[in-house]
Write a protein that holds these residues in place. Structure first.
Motif, PDB file in Angstrom:
ATOM      1  N   ASP A 346       0.803  -1.170   0.112  1.00  0.00           N
ATOM      2  CA  ASP A 346       0.045  -0.025   0.154  1.00  0.00           C
ATOM      3  C   ASP A 346       0.786   0.955  -0.040  1.00  0.00           C
ATOM      4  O   ASP A 346       0.491   2.251   0.573  1.00  0.00           O
ATOM      5  CB  ASP A 346      -0.893  -0.138   1.064  1.00  0.00           C
ATOM      6  N   GLY A 347       1.810   1.209  -0.604  1.00  0.00           N
ATOM      7  CA  GLY A 347       2.983   2.267  -0.628  1.00  0.00           C
ATOM      8  C   GLY A 347       2.547   3.351  -1.646  1.00  0.00           C
ATOM      9  O   GLY A 347       1.642   3.551  -1.845  1.00  0.00           O
ATOM     10  N   VAL A 348       3.668   4.050  -2.154  1.00  0.00           N
ATOM     11  CA  VAL A 348       3.391   5.156  -3.243  1.00  0.00           C
ATOM     12  C   VAL A 348       3.044   4.804  -4.498  1.00  0.00           C
ATOM     13  O   VAL A 348       2.363   5.694  -5.277  1.00  0.00           O
ATOM     14  CB  VAL A 348       4.748   5.844  -3.308  1.00  0.00           C
ATOM     15  N   GLY A 349       2.773   3.461  -5.017  1.00  0.00           N
ATOM     16  CA  GLY A 349       2.442   3.171  -6.077  1.00  0.00           C
ATOM     17  C   GLY A 349       3.087   3.812  -7.387  1.00  0.00           C
ATOM     18  O   GLY A 349       4.191   4.227  -7.318  1.00  0.00           O
ATOM     19  N   PHE A 350       2.306   3.657  -8.499  1.00  0.00           N
ATOM     20  CA  PHE A 350       3.086   4.334  -9.792  1.00  0.00           C
ATOM     21  C   PHE A 350       1.953   4.397 -10.620  1.00  0.00           C
ATOM     22  O   PHE A 350       0.819   3.758 -10.663  1.00  0.00           O
ATOM     23  CB  PHE A 350       4.222   3.113 -10.414  1.00  0.00           C
ATOM     24  N   ASP A 351       2.133   5.211 -11.732  1.00  0.00           N
ATOM     25  CA  ASP A 351       1.290   5.549 -12.882  1.00  0.00           C
ATOM     26  C   ASP A 351       1.429   4.523 -13.886  1.00  0.00           C
ATOM     27  O   ASP A 351       2.375   4.125 -14.514  1.00  0.00           O
ATOM     28  CB  ASP A 351       1.635   6.858 -13.735  1.00  0.00           C
ATOM     29  N   MET A 352       0.373   3.987 -14.225  1.00  0.00           N
ATOM     30  CA  MET A 352       0.333   2.579 -15.077  1.00  0.00           C
ATOM     31  C   MET A 352       0.819   2.919 -16.582  1.00  0.00           C
ATOM     32  O   MET A 352       0.994   2.139 -17.477  1.00  0.00           O
ATOM     33  CB  MET A 352      -1.119   2.072 -15.158  1.00  0.00           C
ATOM     34  N   ALA A 353       0.770   4.246 -16.780  1.00  0.00           N
ATOM     35  CA  ALA A 353       1.307   4.689 -18.178  1.00  0.00           C
ATOM     36  C   ALA A 353       2.713   4.429 -18.244  1.00  0.00           C
ATOM     37  O   ALA A 353       3.305   4.064 -19.511  1.00  0.00           O
ATOM     38  CB  ALA A 353       1.161   6.295 -18.331  1.00  0.00           C
ATOM     39  N   TYR A 354       3.600   4.006 -17.146  1.00  0.00           N
ATOM     40  CA  TYR A 354       4.852   3.627 -17.049  1.00  0.00           C
ATOM     41  C   TYR A 354       5.275   2.291 -16.778  1.00  0.00           C
ATOM     42  O   TYR A 354       6.263   1.870 -16.522  1.00  0.00           O
ATOM     43  CB  TYR A 354       5.757   4.619 -16.164  1.00  0.00           C
ATOM     44  N   ALA A 355       3.955   1.526 -16.801  1.00  0.00           N
ATOM     45  CA  ALA A 355       4.224   0.043 -16.219  1.00  0.00           C
ATOM     46  C   ALA A 355       5.292  -0.519 -17.101  1.00  0.00           C
ATOM     47  O   ALA A 355       5.858  -1.548 -16.806  1.00  0.00           O
ATOM     48  CB  ALA A 355       2.804  -0.620 -16.385  1.00  0.00           C
ATOM     49  N   GLY A 356       5.206  -0.421 -18.529  1.00  0.00           N
ATOM     50  CA  GLY A 356       6.063  -1.205 -19.461  1.00  0.00           C
ATOM     51  C   GLY A 356       7.684  -0.966 -19.047  1.00  0.00           C
ATOM     52  O   GLY A 356       8.511  -1.736 -19.634  1.00  0.00           O
ATOM     53  N   ARG A 357       7.901   0.379 -18.473  1.00  0.00           N
ATOM     54  CA  ARG A 357       9.532   0.167 -18.071  1.00  0.00           C
ATOM     55  C   ARG A 357       9.800  -0.425 -16.831  1.00  0.00           C
ATOM     56  O   ARG A 357      10.892  -0.263 -16.581  1.00  0.00           O
ATOM     57  CB  ARG A 357       9.739   1.882 -18.065  1.00  0.00           C
ATOM     58  N   LEU A 358       8.963  -0.896 -15.956  1.00  0.00           N
ATOM     59  CA  LEU A 358       9.376  -1.351 -14.710  1.00  0.00           C
ATOM     60  C   LEU A 358      10.475  -2.365 -14.684  1.00  0.00           C
ATOM     61  O   LEU A 358      11.312  -2.265 -13.728  1.00  0.00           O
ATOM     62  CB  LEU A 358       8.130  -1.716 -13.925  1.00  0.00           C
ATOM     63  N   PHE A 359      10.092  -3.313 -15.664  1.00  0.00           N
ATOM     64  CA  PHE A 359      11.028  -4.705 -15.494  1.00  0.00           C
ATOM     65  C   PHE A 359      12.496  -4.310 -16.418  1.00  0.00           C
ATOM     66  O   PHE A 359      12.983  -5.310 -16.474  1.00  0.00           O
ATOM     67  CB  PHE A 359      10.331  -5.729 -15.929  1.00  0.00           C
ATOM     68  N   GLY A 360      12.486  -3.172 -16.981  1.00  0.00           N
ATOM     69  CA  GLY A 360      13.825  -3.015 -17.721  1.00  0.00           C
ATOM     70  C   GLY A 360      14.962  -2.490 -16.819  1.00  0.00           C
ATOM     71  O   GLY A 360      14.813  -2.052 -15.961  1.00  0.00           O
ATOM     72  N   PRO A 361      16.226  -3.012 -17.103  1.00  0.00           N
ATOM     73  CA  PRO A 361      17.371  -2.691 -16.271  1.00  0.00           C
ATOM     74  C   PRO A 361      17.635  -1.119 -16.270  1.00  0.00           C
ATOM     75  O   PRO A 361      17.349  -0.488 -17.261  1.00  0.00           O
ATOM     76  CB  PRO A 361      18.772  -3.129 -17.018  1.00  0.00           C
ATOM     77  N   PHE A 362      17.857  -0.636 -15.222  1.00  0.00           N
ATOM     78  CA  PHE A 362      18.212   0.745 -14.738  1.00  0.00           C
ATOM     79  C   PHE A 362      16.955   1.874 -15.006  1.00  0.00           C
ATOM     80  O   PHE A 362      16.824   3.032 -15.268  1.00  0.00           O
ATOM     81  CB  PHE A 362      19.333   1.323 -15.580  1.00  0.00           C
ATOM     82  N   GLN A 363      15.732   0.967 -14.938  1.00  0.00           N
ATOM     83  CA  GLN A 363      14.529   1.980 -15.175  1.00  0.00           C
ATOM     84  C   GLN A 363      14.052   2.272 -13.823  1.00  0.00           C
ATOM     85  O   GLN A 363      14.014   1.427 -13.020  1.00  0.00           O
ATOM     86  CB  GLN A 363      13.513   1.197 -16.064  1.00  0.00           C
ATOM     87  N   ARG A 364      14.009   3.380 -13.560  1.00  0.00           N
ATOM     88  CA  ARG A 364      13.316   3.970 -12.440  1.00  0.00           C
ATOM     89  C   ARG A 364      12.273   4.953 -12.587  1.00  0.00           C
ATOM     90  O   ARG A 364      12.160   5.719 -13.263  1.00  0.00           O
ATOM     91  CB  ARG A 364      14.380   4.580 -11.383  1.00  0.00           C
ATOM     92  N   LEU A 365      11.350   5.023 -11.672  1.00  0.00           N
ATOM     93  CA  LEU A 365      10.275   5.976 -11.662  1.00  0.00           C
ATOM     94  C   LEU A 365      10.384   6.903 -10.542  1.00  0.00           C
ATOM     95  O   LEU A 365       9.426   7.796 -10.486  1.00  0.00           O
ATOM     96  CB  LEU A 365       8.735   4.907 -11.434  1.00  0.00           C
ATOM     97  N   HIS A 366      11.177   6.668  -9.799  1.00  0.00           N
ATOM     98  CA  HIS A 366      11.328   7.715  -8.736  1.00  0.00           C
ATOM     99  C   HIS A 366      12.899   8.085  -8.550  1.00  0.00           C
ATOM    100  O   HIS A 366      13.701   7.260  -8.935  1.00  0.00           O
ATOM    101  CB  HIS A 366      10.882   7.109  -7.307  1.00  0.00           C
TER     102      HIS A 366
END
Length: 415
Positions: A346-366
């Motif tokens: 139940d943390g900060v979550g993320f915008d689903m528009a960027y979900a495709g980047r999550l599992f790539g190396p060095f990809q950070r949303l914060h």
């Protein structure tokens, strides 16, 4: 009453409705060879057979017929027996001697003699039928149509066999090319992994020296450094530490790629409980509510699955730091007929528009100022899951938490 032309009855102006085989305009034509020394007989035969819609080829002698067979593979030959120079029997015998024309059906036509002896001679040289003139047009057309349809079916089967052979050859070539490509890719991957591993190791030495000199400055020159200098040295050491952490994560990812996969039953529920307890012991001040579905088991590599869950739980632990108490949940649901495992927070979550980047190396949303990390953890999770034949995906809402899902292939689940 129809008047015979040299024993051949002329056809009716048009065949009765429904008589004879239907011929479509798009049907492939086959050849029919007509052999007679009387031109009017050839015209009559052409008129009889024209409704079949096939390619009619006429020859005025046995020799002309043999020349025509050099380029023509007819469905059937209608051959007059009584011809000068070379009669029908002699022509048929030569036709049967040639490999190319040996199996072409021959129908003899004659008005000269109705004796069984001549009919027998015709069959001996390979005739399939022996018709006595005057012939009935509908009867001739019906017999010829049988061989026309047989030739069409034979041609169709031949083409299908050729296409099948071509497809099989193409499939073999594709399989060989694919095997070569896979072998080449595997070789390049091994080279790349070895290179990455070696480079990562070589980077450690200068980083250790940078950190050592930075620590020496802090310890021996603290009195001579002003506030800005102290800050700069601290940042140097922090950057060296971040780089060392990144190298460790890259080495970890390389080891995951090279490690042998050893499947065995794994109690994921017990593993998650243990891993969260370790984090709780390291940060006793954190209040975290852990919800674990009991008895969730999977078939997989225990060491690799531990690494995957460590990374997922580290994420959940990190991104719920602002919650008091925080909530972390582990469970399993069936999706598309296979078990799908999840870690939810139940943390900060993320915008689903960027979900495709999550599992790539060095990809950070914060940014690193908000949350520490190198961006390698989820890439490691995906690599482990893919090695098990599974898939990964994530769902999240900004400010309301995130759920990370993974499967382990059809053989991975133990519901």
């Amino acid at each position: 009453m129809a008047v015979p032309v040299d024993g051949v009855l002329p056809p009716d102006p048009a065949p009765p409705r429904g008589e004879g085989p239907a011929v479509r305009a798009d049907d492939e034509q086959v050849g029919i060879l007509l052999v007679d020394d009387q031109a009017e007989n050839l015209v009559a035969l052409e008129a009889i057979l024209e409704p079949l819609g096939q390619r009619l080829v006429s020859a005025g002698s046995g020799r002309e017929a043999l020349r025509a067979l050099l380029t023509l593979d007819p469905a059937v030959i209608l051959l007059d027996v009584k011809m000068p120079d070379m009669d029908g029997f002699e022509t048929a015998a030569i036709i049967r001697e040639r490999d190319r024309s040996r199996n072409i059906p021959i129908i003899f036509l004659t008005a000269a003699d109705r004796s069984a002896e001549l009919a027998q001679r015709g069959y001996e040289v390979g005739a399939v039928d022996y018709l006595i003139k005057p012939v009935v047009p509908e009867f001739v057309r019906s017999k010829v149509s049988v061989f026309v349809e047989l030739a069409k079916k034979t041609n169709q089967l031949t083409r299908q066999a050729e296409r099948l052979r071509a497809s099989e050859q193409a499939a073999r070539e594709l399989a060989e090319a694919r095997a070569e490509l896979v072998a080449d890719l595997e070789h390049k991957n091994r080279e790349l992994e070895s290179f990455s591993y070696a480079v990562s190791h070589d980077l450690r030495a200068p980083l250790r020296r940078i950190d050592s000199f930075g620590r020496a400055l802090e310890e021996t020159q603290a009195a001579r450094l002003d506030e800005a200098g102290t800050k700069f040295v601290r940042r140097i050491r922090e950057s060296a530490g971040q780089m060392a952490e990144l190298i460790d994560d890259l080495l970890h990812l390389a080891r995951v790629t090279r490690a042998d996969l050893r499947r065995q039953p794994v109690d994921l529920s017990a593993l998650v409980t243990h891993l969260v307890a370790q984090r709780q012991a390291a940060e006793p001040e954190r209040r975290v509510e852990l919800v674990v579905r009991p008895n969730v088991e999977a078939e997989g590599d225990a060491r690799l699955l531990r690494i995957a869950l460590e990374n997922l739980l580290d994420n959940a632990w990190k991104f719920t730091a602002g919650r008091d108490p925080a909530r972390i949940e582990f469970g399993m649901m069936r999706q598309q007929g296979e078990p799908a495992y999840f870690v939810r927070d139940d943390g900060v979550g993320f915008d689903m528009a960027y979900a495709g980047r999550l599992f790539g190396p060095f990809q950070r949303l914060h940014s690193t100022t908000e949350f520490a990390g190198t961006g390698i953890g989820l890439a490691t999770v995906q690599r482990i899951v893919h090695r098990h034949g599974g898939r990964t995906w994530a769902e999240g809402v900004v400010g309301q938490g995130a759920t990370f899902w993974f499967t382990l292939g059809r053989a991975g689940g133990r519901p």
